[in-house]
Scaffold this motif. Structure first.
Motif, short mmCIF file in Angstrom:
data_model
loop_
_atom_site.label_atom_id
_atom_site.label_comp_id
_atom_site.label_asym_id
_atom_site.label_seq_id
_atom_site.Cartn_x
_atom_site.Cartn_y
_atom_site.Cartn_z
N ARG A 202 0.83 -1.19 0.00
CA ARG A 202 0.00 0.00 0.00
C ARG A 202 0.86 1.24 0.00
O ARG A 202 2.04 1.22 0.34
CB ARG A 202 -0.90 0.03 1.24
CG ARG A 202 -1.93 -1.05 1.26
CD ARG A 202 -2.67 -1.08 2.58
NE ARG A 202 -3.42 0.15 2.80
CZ ARG A 202 -3.10 1.03 3.73
NH1 ARG A 202 -2.06 0.84 4.50
NH2 ARG A 202 -3.84 2.11 3.89
N LYS A 207 -4.69 5.16 2.31
CA LYS A 207 -5.48 5.09 3.55
C LYS A 207 -6.71 5.96 3.43
O LYS A 207 -6.74 6.93 2.68
CB LYS A 207 -4.63 5.50 4.75
CG LYS A 207 -4.13 6.94 4.71
CD LYS A 207 -3.19 7.19 5.87
CE LYS A 207 -2.67 8.62 5.83
NZ LYS A 207 -1.71 8.89 6.87
N ASP A 340 -8.24 -1.56 5.89
CA ASP A 340 -7.76 -0.39 6.62
C ASP A 340 -8.19 -0.37 8.08
O ASP A 340 -7.37 -0.09 8.96
CB ASP A 340 -8.22 0.89 5.91
CG ASP A 340 -7.39 1.18 4.66
OD1 ASP A 340 -6.17 1.26 4.77
OD2 ASP A 340 -7.98 1.31 3.57
#
Length: 628
Positions: A202, A207, A340
């Motif tokens: 990621r 996010k 997340d």
């Protein structure tokens, strides 16, 4: 233009399979760090790199082949006993897996991956030759200000010591091989986003709430729409479809008989049997199709042991992440949205939840902390637990910090029970950290967790015992395609509200309505709850006082929704409104009589209604008298 023109299908298959393999390798590396002499683990990791190398060769991904080949050679020496697993070797291996994942990201964009860092290649060659000494970050990644490593390796402790003390650097000797779980640095070094990127590929911008970089490619924004389905489930769908076809033919024959004048008891009985059979088959088909969307949650969980390991290592803590219930199945569309929130909860457990080794020993606890990630099915819900055996939460300190930050008043603080005090951590801007760091202190993470869970029609609760640990309990529906709702009416117009928010239904009687702060309230089992008329939330004029109240509970508050009447419970098949979605409407559903009903988004309604949502007792009584 893609570097893999004509090989798109082969590339997609490789990325899916290799991604699963690499996640498995990451988990096995965490296990290997605790059991460095386990030959079975060494063989499994060797086979993983060998398989990835073979697939990359078909795609002519030369740089990926080179990196995997060197790592494979290193593991060949390890499993043959020519080398021993040491912390330095583990660091360079983990740096290699992080680089492999970055190469996968390039492949996802249709580009050949760039060459690995020459320093990493050099460290791999040194490790293969048995000449590896010193911290892995010395050559795995260029040094950054403050002694941080920019890549996937561990911090360069000798260089950091020299910068702080002014003492010339001395090359550290090779440490003896042995259990690696006790080898934990003493200070945080890498930012958590670097750790997460290394583990799951990621970026910081991935996010929730972060701005999307304008330089990202369109393909990077797309979700993975592919799914793996057991062929037995597809066979079940096919068989049910065939049975429905036969039943349809039977109904057509009965229809012809009835139209031709045959309406005797036997014909009507046969029609009743056929309709009942069709109803059963359609229900079975719906369940079978829903099961094709279900995936083991272990595919999500397998990313986290590496994240927990790296975060703990960089914070100077000894933490083991224990997984349970990996075979529990959940809707595929929910898996990506859960990534997340769970990352934030694991970060919270490692940073805030568990103590360092010295504090744990002083409190009579084992040096190693245990963080447990568990999933299980309870009825028609999936329950996910993130638990630690750390210091627990102090409700009094939480309230004091919230008052200090101006998030609540002293009066509100004094009225809070323990559960409400724990929920303060979900307020935007709330943080118990003494100072802002790369890991925490900005008061954003837990707010993101709750927001994302609520988007999935779920809820999150906190259970904590001071000195014993904290458990976050996430409850989610099995699927987002079908939503249990309560049908309520405002006049003749029906509306649907999520049943997960409903606690009970009670009549609203004038003698039980009180006024507190200019708002109509009722006392339910000792708790004073405000009455919010549905008409006020929708912006409609209040024509009469509500006759019934639906006690609803959100993460922020409990209240009584005032309605005229209710029509019962339904399992709503949600139809989204992509082109036009009014504020406060989550979607629509169709009742058995063909009537279209709006499914209300209660959180959005509560946020947009403003002062219109409140009703004074005087106003309520006036409407009640006018109606009478």
């Amino acid at each position: 233009m893609s570097d893999f023109a004509g090989m798109e299908d082969l590339l997609q298959d490789f990325l899916i399979e290799a991604g699963d393999l690499l996640s498995g390798v990451d988990n096995k590396l965490v296990d290997l760090e605790r059991s460095p002499d386990d030959r079975g683990l060494l063989n499994e990791i060797f086979r993983g790199f060998h398989t990835i190398k073979g697939g990359a060769g078909f795609l002519n991904a030369t740089e990926l082949v080179t990196l995997c080949h060197l790592t494979e050679n290193l593991f060949d020496n390890l499993r043959n006993g020519e080398l021993a697993v040491t912390p330095e070797i583990m660091d360079v291996i983990l740096a290699a897996t992080a680089t492999v994942r970055e190469m996968f990201a390039s492949l996802e964009q249709g580009m050949q991956p760039a060459a690995a860092d020459p320093d990493l290649i050099a460290r791999l060659r040194q490790a293969i030759a048995g000449d590896l000494v010193g911290g892995a970050s010395e050559a795995c990644a260029p040094a950054t200000p403050g002694g941080q490593s920019a890549g996937g390796g561990a911090p360069d402790w000798e260089l950091l010591h020299g910068v702080v003390t002014g003492v010339a650097r001395v090359m550290s000797p090779v440490r003896e091989a042995g259990p690696l779980a006790a080898v934990v640095p003493a200070a945080p070094v890498r930012p958590p986003e670097e750790v997460i990127k290394a583990a799951v590929g990621r970026r910081v911008s991935d996010k929730p709430g972060a701005p999307v970089s304008t330089g990202r490619r369109d393909g990077e924004k797309q979700r993975d729409n592919s799914i793996r389905v057991d062929t037995t489930r597809l066979d079940q769908v096919l068989n049910l479809s065939g049975e429905i076809g036969l039943t349809k033919n039977r109904l057509n024959a009965l229809r012809s008989d009835i139209l031709s004048g045959r309406n005797d008891t036997e014909t009507l009985h046969s029609l009743d049997i056929a309709v009942s059979q069709l109803d059963l088959l359609v229900s079975d088909l719906q369940n079978a199709v829903m099961k094709t969307r279900m995936q083991p949650i272990g595919r999500l969980f397998q990313k986290y042991p590496r994240i927990a390991r790296d975060l703990a290592r960089n914070m100077g803590k000894d933490v083991e992440l224990v997984l349970a219930g990996e075979e529990t199945e959940i809707d595929k569309t929910m898996i990506e949205d859960l990534a997340d929130p769970i990352i934030h909860l694991i970060r919270n457990a490692v940073d805030h939840g568990v103590e360092d080794a010295a504090e744990r020993v002083a409190n009579g606890k084992p040096e190693k902390s245990i963080v447990r990630l568990e999933a299980r099915q309870e009825g028609d819900h999936i329950v996910i637990l993130v638990a630690d055996d750390g210091r627990g939460m102090n409700a009094e300190r939480l309230r004091a910090k919230a008052v200090e930050k101006g998030l609540i008043t002293d009066e509100e603080s004094n009225a809070m029970d323990e559960r409400q005090s724990f929920n303060l951590v979900f307020l935007p801007g709330f943080s118990m950290a003494a100072q802002v760091s790369d890991v925490s202190g900005r008061g954003v993470g837990m707010d993101v967790v709750r927001t994302n869970i609520q988007k999935l029609n779920g809820n999150i609760e906190i259970q904590s015992q001071l000195g014993k640990g904290t458990t976050f309990v996430i409850s989610l529906p099995l699927t987002l395609a079908i939503l249990p709702v309560l049908l309520v009416r405002l006049g003749d117009q029906p509306f649907a509200v999520p049943l997960s928010m409903v606690r009970e239904i009670l009549p609203i009687e004038a003698k039980e309505v009180q006024e507190v702060g200019g708002r109509a309230t009722m006392v339910v089992r000792g708790e004073v709850l405000p009455i919010m008329p549905l008409a006020g939330l929708l912006g409609w004029p209040l024509e009469r006082a509500p006759c019934y109240g639906v006690l609803m509970q959100t993460a922020e508050m409990s209240f009584i929704l005032g309605i005229d009447t209710f029509a019962g419970r339904e399992d709503a098949v949600i139809k989204s409104l992509d082109d036009f979605r009014p504020k406060g409407v989550a979607g629509v559903t169709t009742l058995s009589n063909g009537q279209i009903v709006l499914i209300l988004d209660m959180k959005e309604l509560l946020g947009s209604a403003g002062d219109q949502r409140w009703l004074s007792r005087v106003t309520m009584m006036a409407k009640q008298v006018a109606t009478a």
